[in-house]
Write an enzyme that holds these catalytic residues in place. Structure first.
Site, PDB file in Angstrom:
ATOM      1  N   ARG A   1       0.863  -1.183   0.000  1.00  0.00           N
ATOM      2  CA  ARG A   1       0.000   0.000   0.000  1.00  0.00           C
ATOM      3  C   ARG A   1       0.896   1.228   0.000  1.00  0.00           C
ATOM      4  O   ARG A   1       1.791   1.340   0.841  1.00  0.00           O
ATOM      5  CB  ARG A   1      -0.898   0.005   1.243  1.00  0.00           C
ATOM      6  CG  ARG A   1      -1.955   1.094   1.206  1.00  0.00           C
ATOM      7  CD  ARG A   1      -2.710   1.208   2.526  1.00  0.00           C
ATOM      8  NE  ARG A   1      -2.067   2.164   3.413  1.00  0.00           N
ATOM      9  CZ  ARG A   1      -2.708   2.823   4.397  1.00  0.00           C
ATOM     10  NH1 ARG A   1      -3.996   2.612   4.620  1.00  0.00           N
ATOM     11  NH2 ARG A   1      -2.069   3.666   5.161  1.00  0.00           N
TER      12      ARG A   1
ATOM     13  N   TYR B   1      -2.942  12.198   5.849  1.00  0.00           N
ATOM     14  CA  TYR B   1      -3.163  10.832   6.347  1.00  0.00           C
ATOM     15  C   TYR B   1      -2.069   9.889   5.839  1.00  0.00           C
ATOM     16  O   TYR B   1      -1.642   9.971   4.693  1.00  0.00           O
ATOM     17  CB  TYR B   1      -4.530  10.302   5.873  1.00  0.00           C
ATOM     18  CG  TYR B   1      -4.638   8.811   6.030  1.00  0.00           C
ATOM     19  CD1 TYR B   1      -4.867   8.250   7.285  1.00  0.00           C
ATOM     20  CD2 TYR B   1      -4.436   7.958   4.950  1.00  0.00           C
ATOM     21  CE1 TYR B   1      -4.915   6.876   7.457  1.00  0.00           C
ATOM     22  CE2 TYR B   1      -4.484   6.582   5.107  1.00  0.00           C
ATOM     23  CZ  TYR B   1      -4.723   6.045   6.365  1.00  0.00           C
ATOM     24  OH  TYR B   1      -4.751   4.683   6.524  1.00  0.00           O
TER      25      TYR B   1
ATOM     26  N   ASP C   1      -5.079   3.980  -0.194  1.00  0.00           N
ATOM     27  CA  ASP C   1      -6.233   4.284   0.656  1.00  0.00           C
ATOM     28  C   ASP C   1      -6.550   5.778   0.547  1.00  0.00           C
ATOM     29  O   ASP C   1      -5.739   6.618   0.958  1.00  0.00           O
ATOM     30  CB  ASP C   1      -5.892   3.914   2.107  1.00  0.00           C
ATOM     31  CG  ASP C   1      -7.110   3.921   3.015  1.00  0.00           C
ATOM     32  OD1 ASP C   1      -8.168   4.432   2.605  1.00  0.00           O
ATOM     33  OD2 ASP C   1      -6.987   3.403   4.153  1.00  0.00           O
TER      34      ASP C   1
ATOM     35  N   HIS D   1      -9.006   7.049   2.090  1.00  0.00           N
ATOM     36  CA  HIS D   1      -9.467   7.326   3.452  1.00  0.00           C
ATOM     37  C   HIS D   1     -10.699   8.226   3.507  1.00  0.00           C
ATOM     38  O   HIS D   1     -10.710   9.235   4.215  1.00  0.00           O
ATOM     39  CB  HIS D   1      -8.314   7.881   4.322  1.00  0.00           C
ATOM     40  CG  HIS D   1      -8.288   7.289   5.689  1.00  0.00           C
ATOM     41  ND1 HIS D   1      -8.707   7.982   6.794  1.00  0.00           N
ATOM     42  CD2 HIS D   1      -7.935   6.069   6.122  1.00  0.00           C
ATOM     43  CE1 HIS D   1      -8.584   7.197   7.861  1.00  0.00           C
ATOM     44  NE2 HIS D   1      -8.125   6.034   7.490  1.00  0.00           N
TER      45      HIS D   1
ATOM     46  N   GLU E   1      -8.828   2.055  -1.979  1.00  0.00           N
ATOM     47  CA  GLU E   1      -9.625   1.828  -0.766  1.00  0.00           C
ATOM     48  C   GLU E   1     -10.391   3.079  -0.350  1.00  0.00           C
ATOM     49  O   GLU E   1      -9.859   4.190  -0.433  1.00  0.00           O
ATOM     50  CB  GLU E   1      -8.680   1.395   0.360  1.00  0.00           C
ATOM     51  CG  GLU E   1      -9.399   1.125   1.673  1.00  0.00           C
ATOM     52  CD  GLU E   1      -8.421   0.847   2.805  1.00  0.00           C
ATOM     53  OE1 GLU E   1      -7.260   0.484   2.535  1.00  0.00           O
ATOM     54  OE2 GLU E   1      -8.827   0.996   3.964  1.00  0.00           O
TER      55      GLU E   1
ATOM     56  N   GLU F   1     -13.809  -0.748   6.184  1.00  0.00           N
ATOM     57  CA  GLU F   1     -13.121  -1.035   7.452  1.00  0.00           C
ATOM     58  C   GLU F   1     -13.861  -0.421   8.644  1.00  0.00           C
ATOM     59  O   GLU F   1     -13.655  -0.843   9.771  1.00  0.00           O
ATOM     60  CB  GLU F   1     -11.663  -0.579   7.418  1.00  0.00           C
ATOM     61  CG  GLU F   1     -11.469   0.911   7.446  1.00  0.00           C
ATOM     62  CD  GLU F   1     -10.016   1.322   7.308  1.00  0.00           C
ATOM     63  OE1 GLU F   1      -9.220   0.560   6.749  1.00  0.00           O
ATOM     64  OE2 GLU F   1      -9.678   2.410   7.765  1.00  0.00           O
TER      65      GLU F   1
ATOM     66  N   ARG G   1     -13.609  -4.907   3.358  1.00  0.00           N
ATOM     67  CA  ARG G   1     -12.569  -4.500   4.317  1.00  0.00           C
ATOM     68  C   ARG G   1     -12.928  -4.791   5.766  1.00  0.00           C
ATOM     69  O   ARG G   1     -12.084  -4.761   6.656  1.00  0.00           O
ATOM     70  CB  ARG G   1     -12.323  -2.987   4.177  1.00  0.00           C
ATOM     71  CG  ARG G   1     -11.568  -2.603   2.944  1.00  0.00           C
ATOM     72  CD  ARG G   1     -10.112  -2.969   3.043  1.00  0.00           C
ATOM     73  NE  ARG G   1      -9.352  -2.105   3.945  1.00  0.00           N
ATOM     74  CZ  ARG G   1      -8.239  -2.474   4.563  1.00  0.00           C
ATOM     75  NH1 ARG G   1      -7.764  -3.688   4.428  1.00  0.00           N
ATOM     76  NH2 ARG G   1      -7.584  -1.626   5.337  1.00  0.00           N
TER      77      ARG G   1
ATOM     78  N   GLU H   1      -4.451  -7.343   4.998  1.00  0.00           N
ATOM     79  CA  GLU H   1      -3.537  -6.264   5.393  1.00  0.00           C
ATOM     80  C   GLU H   1      -2.648  -6.751   6.537  1.00  0.00           C
ATOM     81  O   GLU H   1      -3.107  -7.417   7.456  1.00  0.00           O
ATOM     82  CB  GLU H   1      -4.342  -5.043   5.858  1.00  0.00           C
ATOM     83  CG  GLU H   1      -3.453  -3.878   6.262  1.00  0.00           C
ATOM     84  CD  GLU H   1      -4.253  -2.632   6.681  1.00  0.00           C
ATOM     85  OE1 GLU H   1      -5.482  -2.738   6.871  1.00  0.00           O
ATOM     86  OE2 GLU H   1      -3.633  -1.572   6.819  1.00  0.00           O
TER      87      GLU H   1
ATOM     88  N   TRP I   1     -11.768  12.387   8.526  1.00  0.00           N
ATOM     89  CA  TRP I   1     -10.366  11.986   8.706  1.00  0.00           C
ATOM     90  C   TRP I   1     -10.085  10.706   7.961  1.00  0.00           C
ATOM     91  O   TRP I   1     -10.800   9.838   7.774  1.00  0.00           O
ATOM     92  CB  TRP I   1     -10.012  11.769  10.189  1.00  0.00           C
ATOM     93  CG  TRP I   1      -8.580  11.298  10.265  1.00  0.00           C
ATOM     94  CD1 TRP I   1      -7.463  12.035  10.009  1.00  0.00           C
ATOM     95  CD2 TRP I   1      -8.125   9.962  10.549  1.00  0.00           C
ATOM     96  NE1 TRP I   1      -6.337  11.257  10.119  1.00  0.00           N
ATOM     97  CE2 TRP I   1      -6.717   9.980  10.426  1.00  0.00           C
ATOM     98  CE3 TRP I   1      -8.770   8.757  10.861  1.00  0.00           C
ATOM     99  CZ2 TRP I   1      -5.936   8.837  10.646  1.00  0.00           C
ATOM    100  CZ3 TRP I   1      -8.004   7.632  11.071  1.00  0.00           C
ATOM    101  CH2 TRP I   1      -6.597   7.665  10.953  1.00  0.00           C
TER     102      TRP I   1
END
Ligand code: EZ4
Ligand code: CO
Length: 402
Positions: free
Chosen positions: A147, A159, A210, A212, A236, A262, A283, A339, A402
């Site tokens: 990643r 991030y 990601d 995010h 992601e 996630e 995820r 992961e 975030w």
């Protein structure tokens, strides 16, 4: 067989972990991960005030009924705190089942579909050159999938960038740090970054990224389309997952594979995403997605729609979750990738692990149950320390995801 006792172990070997230990009348006990980053004590309170008293006297072999007792039976449904507690209970019960039957967890949920599971590593660089160095370093360790996250020119505290050079850990002691965000700078930089990564490392390496949760559907569609030539393994969380329909727009525009969820905790967060084939990877991890009992249903449901697993596995998920995930990934047919962010050494003083990394893959040994143990005396040496995930503001001060 009866549950005679249960307790919560809250420990901070470098970071906070919550572990549920369920004890039976036959001397067998099970462990479940109950860690919810930054919200540890909320899960502890639910476990201690309600779940543990309700577990005493139940037959631990009845994993399906106990799952429904705490999900269907409880009036206030869903949510990360509730489902993390249920996950820990479920994991601990499957651990007991395996130990009582003297067989590793994977044998109870389908046996071995493979011998080892492919994992992805993290390259978190502060700028382009640092990122390329970090990718090289992970490749050197044998990872086949990496990643890639990078500091964005013109944004401080983006991030995924490590503060010190050793490892990335987003939670910080005390109240949340404030990070910064600028979508247009990010969108301009990312295709350039991945162009450089491909140019340097060629086409074989699997690359992941990601976003995010930070893009609108149309911004995410632009990114997915512009990253298409670099053949990502996945992109992601391109958008926040609350609006499942938002993924339709991305899907219409691009063939870049999408991983999401996630922060999800039930199958109902995934129904549109799965049945409309809007994503490619699940995820949601065992620890936040209702444990083995519920995630087996999610994975089987996803398999009907050609969707694979790619479970969250950051350092804020404990070794108990990681080991359980390896068993799970070994057993199901539609495993995609796992992961893997190795825990700090100090974590392994407290948790005795049964898995190992070799040549880009993780595998578990044949210890019965999940196979991870906790040293409670060592755990007690590292008391809980308040730590929170950051919050995020746009450069003009607007509160953002975030
Ligand atoms: O932000 O684990 O894909 N991984 C991630 C992680 C999560 C943290 C939250 O606790 O998005 O970095
Ligand atoms: Co993520």
């Amino acid at each position: 067989m009866k549950i005679t006792d249960a307790k919560v172990i809250l420990t901070c070997p470098g970071r906070n972990f919550v572990t549920l230990k369920i004890i039976t009348d036959q001397g067998v006990y099970g462990l479940g991960d109950a860690t919810l980053n930054g919200m540890e004590k909320a899960v502890v309170a639910f476990l201690e005030s309600y779940c543990i008293p309700a577990l005493i006297g139940k037959d631990p072999r009845n994993t399906e009924d106990i799952w429904h007792y705490f999900y269907r039976g409880v009036y206030w449904k869903r949510g990360s705190v509730t489902l993390t507690a249920i996950s820990a209970i479920d994991m601990a019960l499957w651990d007991i089942k395996g130990k009582a039957l003297n067989t590793p967890l994977y044998n109870l949920i389908g046996g071995k579909s493979r011998d080892r599971v492919m994992v992805y590593a993290h390259a978190n660089g502060k700028d382009l050159n640092d990122t390329l160095e970090k990718v090289a370093r992970e490749k050197e360790k044998g990872f086949l999938a990496i990643r890639v996250q990078s500091g964005i020119p013109g944004i401080s505290d983006a991030y995924g960038v490590a503060k010190d050079s050793k490892f990335y850990e987003p939670a910080h002691k005390g109240l949340p740090n404030v990070e910064q965000w600028d979508t247009s700078k990010y969108l301009n930089y990312l295709p350039y970054l991945f162009g450089k990564v491909r140019e340097t490392f060629g086409t074989d390496l699997h690359l992941l990224h990601d976003a995010h949760h930070r893009l609108t559907p149309v911004e995410a569609a632009r990114l997915a389309k512009e990253l298409e030539p670099h053949h990502l393994f996945w992109l992601e969380d391109p958008v926040t997952g609350e609006l499942q329909e938002g993924l339709r727009l991305i899907r219409k525009q691009s063939s870049t594979p999408i991983a999401i969820g996630e922060v999800f905790n039930t199958i109902y967060d995934y129904t549109t995403l799965i049945t409309e084939q809007l994503i490619d990877y699940i995820r949601m991890p065992l620890v936040h997605g209702g444990g083995i009992t519920h995630m087996k249903k999610v994975a089987d449901f996803a398999s009907v729609y050609h969707i694979q697993t790619g479970f969250h596995g950051a350092t804020d998920l404990s070794p108990v979750n990681l080991a359980a995930a390896i068993h799970f990934n070994m057993a199901i047919n539609n495993f995609g990738i796992q992961e893997y962010m190795p825990h700090q050494e100090i974590v392994h003083e407290v948790f005795k692990i049964n898995y190992r990394f070799k040549d880009g893959f993780l595998s578990v040994d044949d210890t019965p149950g999940i196979g991870v143990d906790i040293d409670e005396e060592k755990a007690s040496r590292y008391p809980y320390e308040m730590a929170c995930l950051p919050v995020n503001r746009k450069t003009d001060g607007t509160m953002f995801y975030w």
